[in-house]
Structures are given as C-alpha cells and as structure tokens.
Write an enzyme that holds these catalytic residues in place. Structure first.
Site, mmCIF file in Angstrom:
data_model
loop_
_atom_site.group_PDB
_atom_site.id
_atom_site.type_symbol
_atom_site.label_atom_id
_atom_site.label_comp_id
_atom_site.label_asym_id
_atom_site.label_seq_id
_atom_site.Cartn_x
_atom_site.Cartn_y
_atom_site.Cartn_z
ATOM 1 N N ASN A 1 -5.489 2.346 -8.680
ATOM 2 C CA ASN A 1 -5.468 3.778 -8.996
ATOM 3 C C ASN A 1 -4.892 3.919 -10.400
ATOM 4 O O ASN A 1 -3.691 3.843 -10.591
ATOM 5 C CB ASN A 1 -4.589 4.513 -7.963
ATOM 6 C CG ASN A 1 -4.389 5.973 -8.320
ATOM 7 O OD1 ASN A 1 -5.058 6.500 -9.204
ATOM 8 N ND2 ASN A 1 -3.469 6.625 -7.622
ATOM 9 N N TRP A 2 -5.788 4.117 -11.356
ATOM 10 C CA TRP A 2 -5.337 4.141 -12.760
ATOM 11 C C TRP A 2 -4.652 5.455 -13.119
ATOM 12 O O TRP A 2 -4.076 5.581 -14.195
ATOM 13 C CB TRP A 2 -6.528 3.917 -13.706
ATOM 14 C CG TRP A 2 -7.166 2.566 -13.592
ATOM 15 C CD1 TRP A 2 -6.822 1.550 -12.739
ATOM 16 C CD2 TRP A 2 -8.267 2.078 -14.371
ATOM 17 N NE1 TRP A 2 -7.646 0.470 -12.932
ATOM 18 C CE2 TRP A 2 -8.541 0.772 -13.929
ATOM 19 C CE3 TRP A 2 -9.052 2.624 -15.382
ATOM 20 C CZ2 TRP A 2 -9.558 -0.014 -14.485
ATOM 21 C CZ3 TRP A 2 -10.079 1.860 -15.941
ATOM 22 C CH2 TRP A 2 -10.318 0.550 -15.489
ATOM 23 N N LYS A 3 -4.765 6.444 -12.262
ATOM 24 C CA LYS A 3 -4.201 7.781 -12.534
ATOM 25 C C LYS A 3 -4.715 8.285 -13.894
ATOM 26 O O LYS A 3 -5.861 7.996 -14.248
ATOM 27 C CB LYS A 3 -2.678 7.738 -12.449
ATOM 28 C CG LYS A 3 -2.202 7.087 -11.138
ATOM 29 C CD LYS A 3 -0.765 7.288 -10.835
ATOM 30 C CE LYS A 3 -0.440 6.613 -9.503
ATOM 31 N NZ LYS A 3 0.937 6.806 -9.073
ATOM 32 N N HIS B 1 -3.996 12.140 -2.424
ATOM 33 C CA HIS B 1 -2.871 11.422 -3.046
ATOM 34 C C HIS B 1 -1.663 12.352 -3.142
ATOM 35 O O HIS B 1 -1.822 13.560 -3.384
ATOM 36 C CB HIS B 1 -3.282 10.913 -4.432
ATOM 37 C CG HIS B 1 -2.275 9.980 -5.016
ATOM 38 N ND1 HIS B 1 -1.134 10.429 -5.644
ATOM 39 C CD2 HIS B 1 -2.198 8.628 -5.027
ATOM 40 C CE1 HIS B 1 -0.404 9.382 -6.021
ATOM 41 N NE2 HIS B 1 -1.044 8.281 -5.661
ATOM 42 N N GLU C 1 0.388 12.911 -5.397
ATOM 43 C CA GLU C 1 0.482 13.686 -6.645
ATOM 44 C C GLU C 1 -0.428 14.911 -6.581
ATOM 45 O O GLU C 1 -0.094 15.977 -7.109
ATOM 46 C CB GLU C 1 0.152 12.784 -7.842
ATOM 47 C CG GLU C 1 1.296 11.812 -8.124
ATOM 48 C CD GLU C 1 0.871 10.481 -8.725
ATOM 49 O OE1 GLU C 1 -0.236 10.381 -9.278
ATOM 50 O OE2 GLU C 1 1.676 9.525 -8.619
ATOM 51 N N GLU D 1 1.268 5.750 1.681
ATOM 52 C CA GLU D 1 2.047 5.684 0.458
ATOM 53 C C GLU D 1 3.316 6.528 0.604
ATOM 54 O O GLU D 1 3.265 7.761 0.425
ATOM 55 C CB GLU D 1 1.227 6.224 -0.719
ATOM 56 C CG GLU D 1 -0.043 5.444 -0.985
ATOM 57 C CD GLU D 1 -0.492 5.584 -2.430
ATOM 58 O OE1 GLU D 1 -0.680 4.557 -3.080
ATOM 59 O OE2 GLU D 1 -0.634 6.723 -2.916
ATOM 60 N N GLY E 1 5.666 4.616 -7.938
ATOM 61 C CA GLY E 1 6.063 4.592 -9.345
ATOM 62 C C GLY E 1 7.565 4.505 -9.557
ATOM 63 O O GLY E 1 8.058 4.708 -10.660
ATOM 64 N N SER F 1 4.669 1.035 -5.480
ATOM 65 C CA SER F 1 5.355 -0.070 -6.169
ATOM 66 C C SER F 1 4.965 -1.440 -5.620
ATOM 67 O O SER F 1 5.796 -2.351 -5.549
ATOM 68 C CB SER F 1 6.874 0.114 -6.111
ATOM 69 O OG SER F 1 7.245 1.293 -6.802
ATOM 70 N N GLY G 1 -0.900 1.404 -8.301
ATOM 71 C CA GLY G 1 -0.848 2.243 -9.491
ATOM 72 C C GLY G 1 -0.487 1.411 -10.703
ATOM 73 O O GLY G 1 -1.334 0.763 -11.323
ATOM 74 N N GLY G 2 0.796 1.393 -11.037
ATOM 75 C CA GLY G 2 1.280 0.726 -12.249
ATOM 76 C C GLY G 2 0.726 -0.671 -12.475
ATOM 77 O O GLY G 2 0.268 -0.998 -13.578
HETATM 78 P P1 PGA Z 1 2.466 2.685 -7.929
HETATM 79 O O1 PGA Z 1 1.448 3.848 -7.490
HETATM 80 O O2 PGA Z 1 1.856 1.369 -7.548
HETATM 81 O O3 PGA Z 1 2.630 2.847 -9.414
HETATM 82 O O4 PGA Z 1 3.748 2.928 -7.180
HETATM 83 C C1 PGA Z 1 0.724 3.772 -6.305
HETATM 84 C C2 PGA Z 1 -0.114 5.027 -6.136
HETATM 85 O O5 PGA Z 1 0.366 6.125 -6.454
HETATM 86 O O6 PGA Z 1 -1.273 4.976 -5.657
#
Ligand code: PGA
Length: 256
Positions: free
Chosen positions: A11-13, A97, A99, A169, A175, A215, A236-237
């Site tokens: 997930n590159w956001k 998600h 967010e 999640e 994050g 994470s 994500g990251g």
């Molecule tokens: P993260 O994000 O790996 O940076 O914690 C995961 C996500 O939000 O899908």
C-alpha cells in the site's frame, strides 16, 4: 493442507509519481516477477496505475488501487469508479483503510457500498478492519472488528466472498513502528476467520486470505507469517523500497 496462498500487498499510500512507481516496480519484476507460489499486489496512487501496470506486464505481480467510488459514473468530482480501474487492468482494491475511515469520514455503510461495487466489477477487495488504541485498551477490539466486518460485508454472497481478501490492521500499529505481537494478531485473525465462517460457511472462510497490516517489516514478518491464520501482509512503509518489499515476499515464500 493450507488452502491459502500467501499474499504480500504493498500500500504505497500518497507516495510515488508515475515515473518513480514504474522504476520501483521494474526492480520488483526483475527479482520476484516470476514467482507463482506467493501472490504479490502493488497498490500505487491512482495517477500511477497506468505506468505501474505497464511496468508489471508479463510478470505475476498484480495491480491494485487504494480506493474507489461505489457509483460507476456521474457527478462525483474528484472520484474514481470501479469500471475506470478495470479499464487500467486493476484487479484488486484496498477498501475501508483506517486512514479513509478516520481522516475522510468513511462509514461502515459507505465502505459496504464500495465492497459491493468492487465485487460487481470483478475487483477483489482488500477489505480493512482494525481497532484504535483506545478501543484496544477498553477491551473492545473484537467487538469493533466484528461490527466493521459484518457491516462492511453486508449483502456479499457466498460466491462473491470467495474472491475476498481481508486485512486486519490495528490502527495503533500503522506507521508507528509498534507491531502487534504474534499472539495479539493471531487471536484477531482466528476471530475473523470464525466470523467469516458464520457469514459464508467453513469451506469459503478457509479460502479467504486474512492479511496482517501495521508496521510489518522483514524483521518481524517471519514470526507473523508463521501463524495459522495470518495469510500475508498489507505493507505500507516497507513497500516503498524494492529491497524491503522483496525481503517480505521472500519471508512469505519461506512461510508457505
Ligand atoms: P505500515 O502501513 O506498514 O506503514 O504500518 C500499513 C498500512 O497502513 O496498510
């Protein structure tokens, strides 16, 4: 026998231009682009779908979007529909998600419309659920996850559910560098599998992948991926650099 092939989704956001995204995917394709024993999906921002899709042509890596609007077309300024995503050869879409829920006010009911629109257009939802820190500390984790899951999947048929992917999640782990312990994650994953069994029957629930997200990194992935009900990761990251993403894919291959 494990019926579920492991899946690693990036997930590159809101990161990567079309050119940067294509360059990252070129590296992935060169190293893990022929793998068939693990599924890989990358989810760039909308504007990079086309260039990234082109860069992964001929590989086994799949293309996902990060959101959609439930309507097929119309007066929805700034939105993108499922048929538009299909036209760019997108096969997966992240929905619900945290967010989107917390920063953009998406409700369970609205997310449910998106899930149904995705299914109708042969897009596989990566449907996210998870509790906040306050909810976990109040002992409400399972209740929150149950409400999100049942409301988000209302009206999904048994046949459609076979194409579903769920991501657990915990919001406090996204994050933040704070990963859920394997026991915390496995407990919720098993609970989700039980809910899916009630909704869609046991044989269907046994085929639905439940990803962990929050994470996940090469250092903690092997232990998480070894859990019975953890079928992959939503990353994500660590998906923004080829090296760490490839290591996660390799951890999934080793755990299969
Ligand atoms: P993260 O994000 O790996 O940076 O914690 C995961 C996500 O939000 O899908």
């Amino acid at each position: 026998m494990n019926l579920r092939k492991k899946l690693i989704a990036g997930n590159w956001k809101m990161n990567k231009t079309p050119a940067d995204g294509a360059a990252l995917v070129a590296e992935l394709v060169a190293t893990v682009g022929k793998l068939t024993d693990v599924d890989i999906v990358v989810c760039p921002p909308f504007v990079a779908l086309e260039s990234v899709g082109r860069a992964l042509e001929g590989s086994t890596v799949k293309l996902g979007a990060q959101n959609l609007h439930p309507e097929a077309s119309g007066a929805f300024t700034g939105e993108i529909s499922a048929p538009m995503l299909r036209a760019l050869f997108t096969t997966h879409v992240i929905l619900g998600h945290s967010e989107r829920r917390s920063l953009f006010g998406e409700t369970d009911a609205f997310i449910n419309l998106k899930v149904l629109a995705a299914m109708k257009n042969q897009l596989r939802p990566i449907f996210c659920v998870g509790e906040s820190l306050a909810e976990r500390e109040a002992g409400a984790t399972l209740k929150v996850v149950q409400t999100q899951l049942e409301a988000g999947l209302e009206g999904v048929s048994k046949e459609q559910a076979a194409g579903l992917i769920v991501a657990y999640e915990p919001v406090w782990a996204i994050g933040t560098g704070k990963v859920a312990t394997t026991d915390q994650a496995q407990e919720v994953h098993a609970f989700i599998r039980g809910l899916l069994t009630n909704l869609f029957t046991e044989p269907v629930a046994q085929r639905i992948r439940i990803l962990y997200g929050g994470s996940m990194k090469p250092a903690n992935a092997p232990e998480l991926l070894a859990q019975k009900d953890i079928d992959g990761g939503l990353i994500g990251g660590a998906s923004l650099e080829a090296r760490s993403f490839v290591e996660l894919v390799k951890a999934a291959v080793a755990a299969k």
